[in-house]
Scaffold this active site. Structure first.
Site, PDB file in Angstrom:
ATOM      1  N   LYS A 188      -2.927  -4.930   2.431  1.00 27.86           N
ATOM      2  CA  LYS A 188      -4.176  -5.700   2.333  1.00 27.86           C
ATOM      3  C   LYS A 188      -5.341  -4.725   2.217  1.00 27.86           C
ATOM      4  O   LYS A 188      -6.119  -4.519   3.145  1.00 27.86           O
ATOM      5  CB  LYS A 188      -4.322  -6.621   3.536  1.00 27.86           C
ATOM      6  N   LYS A 222       9.981 -12.096   1.404  1.00 29.88           N
ATOM      7  CA  LYS A 222       9.146 -13.020   2.160  1.00 29.88           C
ATOM      8  C   LYS A 222       9.548 -14.457   1.840  1.00 29.88           C
ATOM      9  O   LYS A 222      10.493 -14.700   1.072  1.00 29.88           O
ATOM     10  CB  LYS A 222       7.679 -12.749   1.853  1.00 29.88           C
ATOM     11  N   ARG A 229     -25.785   7.709  -1.597  1.00 29.01           N
ATOM     12  CA  ARG A 229     -25.206   6.398  -1.327  1.00 29.01           C
ATOM     13  C   ARG A 229     -23.694   6.384  -1.560  1.00 29.01           C
ATOM     14  O   ARG A 229     -22.947   5.799  -0.760  1.00 29.01           O
ATOM     15  CB  ARG A 229     -25.894   5.338  -2.197  1.00 29.01           C
ATOM     16  N   ASP A 237       7.912 -12.633  11.824  1.00 29.41           N
ATOM     17  CA  ASP A 237       6.628 -13.165  11.382  1.00 29.41           C
ATOM     18  C   ASP A 237       6.109 -14.259  12.301  1.00 29.41           C
ATOM     19  O   ASP A 237       6.788 -15.265  12.539  1.00 29.41           O
ATOM     20  CB  ASP A 237       6.764 -13.711   9.955  1.00 29.41           C
ATOM     21  N   GLU A 261      11.602 -10.689   5.957  1.00 29.85           N
ATOM     22  CA  GLU A 261      10.760 -11.468   6.852  1.00 29.85           C
ATOM     23  C   GLU A 261      11.553 -12.652   7.387  1.00 29.85           C
ATOM     24  O   GLU A 261      12.149 -13.404   6.606  1.00 29.85           O
ATOM     25  CB  GLU A 261       9.525 -11.959   6.107  1.00 29.85           C
TER      26      GLU A 261
END
Length: 281
Positions: free
Chosen positions: A137, A169, A103, A218, A197
């Site tokens: 991410k 950002k 597994r 963006d 950004e």
């Protein structure tokens, strides 16, 4: 045993921790109760889908951790496209070891091959108009592996973490007061690579004037991207980001941007359908 290694990734530690999570204090109580200690299995790992291969050397490490003498033949290269029904690995060894490691080995290959396969779909849809980038991410603890999988699919890694490039950002801008001020502070801190950004074309010149070395455009539509690329005029790389899908990435790639980044490569890729069938040796 293959000589597989990744910078910043301890394969032995990963295998130990993963097996420890599965085995707990009592071990594989089912195999210990049902399978004789000297029983031997032969097995074949195969793909039920057409996939891009990723993670087979890691699967090998799980099996060898429990049976160092296991005979293992890897049948497909990392990054290769294989059809549904393709054999990926052939094994022969201790039956308990195979069942116990199964597994963990499959989970890893299914996850990484799923990422690589989705990544290749995006690369193909982009059709060479720009370079595909992944993002941060990723599942905590699996970043190095997941970014390896995107490379197997044909993408290029974006920054590995918060340490290897500044990315300014909207929240950084809100505190600094403006895009230009945030970029100036990064320059003053001696940071070499400064990604800024921008949400609006009006932010481009202030960001460039303050020292941005890379612009992240963006959530802009195709027309806005084209206008932004024309304004930048090759002074720094440009990156389209935000809401990119398989249906939209081709048009985005025609705008002249240097890169297109896609978070779903690691955030939303489905597991590949890969199985492992055993028989008594």
């Amino acid at each position: 045993m293959s000589d597989f290694s990744l910078p910043g990734f301890d394969l032995s530690a990963f295998v130990r921790a993963t097996l420890a999570e599965d085995l707990g204090a009592e071990g594989d109580i089912t195999s210990l109760a049902v399978i004789p200690a000297d029983a031997r299995f032969e097995g074949v790992m195969d793909s039920r889908d057409a996939i891009i291969v990723a993670g087979l050397p890691i699967a090998e490490a799980f099996f060898r951790a429990l049976d160092p003498e296991m005979e293992i033949e890897i049948l497909a290269e990392e990054g290769a496209a294989v059809p549904a029904g393709a054999d990926l690995m052939r094994l022969s060894g201790n039956a308990r070891a195979m069942l116990t490691a199964e597994r963990s080995a499959l989970n890893t290959v299914q996850h990484l091959a799923g990422i690589a396969t989705m990544t290749r779909q995006y690369v193909d849809a982009l059709a060479g108009g720009a370079t595909l980038l992944d993002t941060r991410k990723t599942i905590p603890g699996l970043r190095v592996l997941e970014k390896y999988a995107t490379r197997m699919g044909g993408a290029t890694n974006h920054r590995m973490g918060l340490w290897d490039a500044a990315m300014i950002k909207d929240n950084h801008v809100a505190v600094a007061g403006s895009v230009a001020e945030a970029a100036r502070r990064a320059v003053a801190a001696g940071i070499k690579d400064i990604i800024v950004e921008v949400d609006h074309i009006e932010q481009i010149e202030p960001a460039l004037g303050a020292g941005a070395t890379h612009l992240l455009l963006d959530n802009m539509n195709v027309e806005q991207l084209r206008a932004s690329v024309e304004l930048v005029a090759g002074r720094v790389p440009t990156e389209a980001s935000g809401g990119v899908t398989l249906e939209t990435i081709g048009a985005i790639g025609t705008t002249g941007v240097t890169y297109v980044s896609v978070g779903r490569l690691t955030q939303s890729a489905p597991a590949a359908d890969i199985g492992l069938d055993f028989a008594l040796a």
